[in-house]
Design a protein around this motif. Structure first.
Motif, PDB file in Angstrom:
ATOM      1  N   LYS A   8      26.865 -30.661  34.793  1.00 36.34           N
ATOM      2  CA  LYS A   8      26.519 -29.282  34.495  1.00 36.34           C
ATOM      3  C   LYS A   8      26.620 -29.058  32.995  1.00 36.34           C
ATOM      4  O   LYS A   8      27.588 -29.470  32.363  1.00 36.34           O
ATOM      5  CB  LYS A   8      27.466 -28.311  35.207  1.00 36.34           C
ATOM      6  N   PHE A  25      12.310 -20.665  38.872  1.00 35.01           N
ATOM      7  CA  PHE A  25      13.182 -19.986  39.834  1.00 35.01           C
ATOM      8  C   PHE A  25      12.344 -19.208  40.843  1.00 35.01           C
ATOM      9  O   PHE A  25      12.578 -19.273  42.055  1.00 35.01           O
ATOM     10  CB  PHE A  25      14.132 -19.008  39.130  1.00 35.01           C
ATOM     11  N   ARG A  29      11.835 -19.984  44.954  1.00 34.57           N
ATOM     12  CA  ARG A  29      12.140 -18.954  45.951  1.00 34.57           C
ATOM     13  C   ARG A  29      10.901 -18.660  46.810  1.00 34.57           C
ATOM     14  O   ARG A  29      10.987 -18.551  48.019  1.00 34.57           O
ATOM     15  CB  ARG A  29      12.618 -17.684  45.246  1.00 34.57           C
ATOM     16  N   LYS A  98      15.137 -16.024  50.826  1.00 37.69           N
ATOM     17  CA  LYS A  98      15.734 -15.856  49.505  1.00 37.69           C
ATOM     18  C   LYS A  98      15.285 -14.530  48.895  1.00 37.69           C
ATOM     19  O   LYS A  98      14.113 -14.190  48.924  1.00 37.69           O
ATOM     20  CB  LYS A  98      15.318 -16.996  48.572  1.00 37.69           C
ATOM     21  N   LYS A 101      16.741 -10.581  43.969  1.00 35.01           N
ATOM     22  CA  LYS A 101      17.873  -9.938  43.307  1.00 35.01           C
ATOM     23  C   LYS A 101      19.216 -10.556  43.666  1.00 35.01           C
ATOM     24  O   LYS A 101      20.101 -10.641  42.834  1.00 35.01           O
ATOM     25  CB  LYS A 101      17.890  -8.451  43.649  1.00 35.01           C
ATOM     26  N   LYS A 102      19.380 -10.986  44.911  1.00 32.24           N
ATOM     27  CA  LYS A 102      20.699 -11.431  45.364  1.00 32.24           C
ATOM     28  C   LYS A 102      20.906 -12.934  45.287  1.00 32.24           C
ATOM     29  O   LYS A 102      22.031 -13.394  45.283  1.00 32.24           O
ATOM     30  CB  LYS A 102      20.921 -10.976  46.813  1.00 32.24           C
ATOM     31  N   THR A 103      19.850 -13.700  45.235  1.00 35.00           N
ATOM     32  CA  THR A 103      19.958 -15.152  45.249  1.00 35.00           C
ATOM     33  C   THR A 103      20.344 -15.678  43.869  1.00 35.00           C
ATOM     34  O   THR A 103      19.833 -15.214  42.851  1.00 35.00           O
ATOM     35  CB  THR A 103      18.623 -15.779  45.680  1.00 35.00           C
ATOM     36  N   LYS A 104      21.227 -16.677  43.851  1.00 37.93           N
ATOM     37  CA  LYS A 104      21.604 -17.332  42.606  1.00 37.93           C
ATOM     38  C   LYS A 104      20.393 -18.076  42.063  1.00 37.93           C
ATOM     39  O   LYS A 104      19.719 -18.805  42.783  1.00 37.93           O
ATOM     40  CB  LYS A 104      22.741 -18.314  42.881  1.00 37.93           C
ATOM     41  N   LYS A 105      20.098 -17.882  40.805  1.00 39.36           N
ATOM     42  CA  LYS A 105      18.933 -18.504  40.195  1.00 39.36           C
ATOM     43  C   LYS A 105      19.283 -19.930  39.782  1.00 39.36           C
ATOM     44  O   LYS A 105      19.922 -20.156  38.758  1.00 39.36           O
ATOM     45  CB  LYS A 105      18.460 -17.676  39.016  1.00 39.36           C
ATOM     46  N   SER A 106      18.846 -20.877  40.601  1.00 38.70           N
ATOM     47  CA  SER A 106      19.073 -22.284  40.299  1.00 38.70           C
ATOM     48  C   SER A 106      18.025 -23.123  41.023  1.00 38.70           C
ATOM     49  O   SER A 106      17.385 -22.660  41.955  1.00 38.70           O
ATOM     50  CB  SER A 106      20.474 -22.710  40.737  1.00 38.70           C
ATOM     51  N   TYR A 107      17.850 -24.339  40.540  1.00 40.61           N
ATOM     52  CA  TYR A 107      16.987 -25.288  41.223  1.00 40.61           C
ATOM     53  C   TYR A 107      17.447 -26.694  40.893  1.00 40.61           C
ATOM     54  O   TYR A 107      18.180 -26.920  39.936  1.00 40.61           O
ATOM     55  CB  TYR A 107      15.504 -25.077  40.880  1.00 40.61           C
TER      56      TYR A 107
END
Length: 123
Positions: A8, A25, A29, A98, A101-107
């Motif tokens: 990370k 992102f 989604r 997904k 607004k609520k989903t963690k922005k990652s891939y």
């Protein structure tokens, strides 16, 4: 023995990179939600599992071609795993759609032939 390694990092993207990350992102989604919706509809009709790929959606949504195809492929693999786990063990819970607004922005993506490099000399 093979090992997978995850690292990370905190990144400071420029304007163009920020735009590409936001597109990625959103497309990840979008693919998740489209594929999940199609799987649900197909299962209701046939009681069988549907196999889909991100490439099937690129004609209808040409902006999907602008982002990392490996990120979209990883979304497909993650959805397949979640879907299979639900049918294997109902306690796991059904995959959810997904939210923007609520989903963690990652891939997740893959490094192929040096497509991802670190420019920091201290590492």
């Amino acid at each position: 023995m093979n090992y997978n390694k995850a690292i990370k990092y905190r990144v400071y993207p420029n304007k163009n990179q920020k735009e590409l990350l936001q597109k990625t992102f959103g497309c990840c989604r979008k693919i998740w939600n489209l594929m999940l919706s199609d799987k649900i509809d197909y299962y209701r009709e046939t009681k069988e599992s549907l196999k889909t790929t991100p490439a099937q959606y690129k004609k209808d949504y040409p902006y999907l071609k602008e982002v990392d195809s490996l990120a979209l492929a990883n979304v497909q693999l993650n959805l397949q795993t979640a879907y299979k786990n639900f049918f294997r063990d109902k306690k796991v819970g059904f995959p959810k759609f997904k939210s923007a607004k609520k989903t963690k922005k990652s891939y997740t993506t893959n490094n192929q032939k040096g497509s991802i490099t670190l420019n920091d000399k201290s590492i």
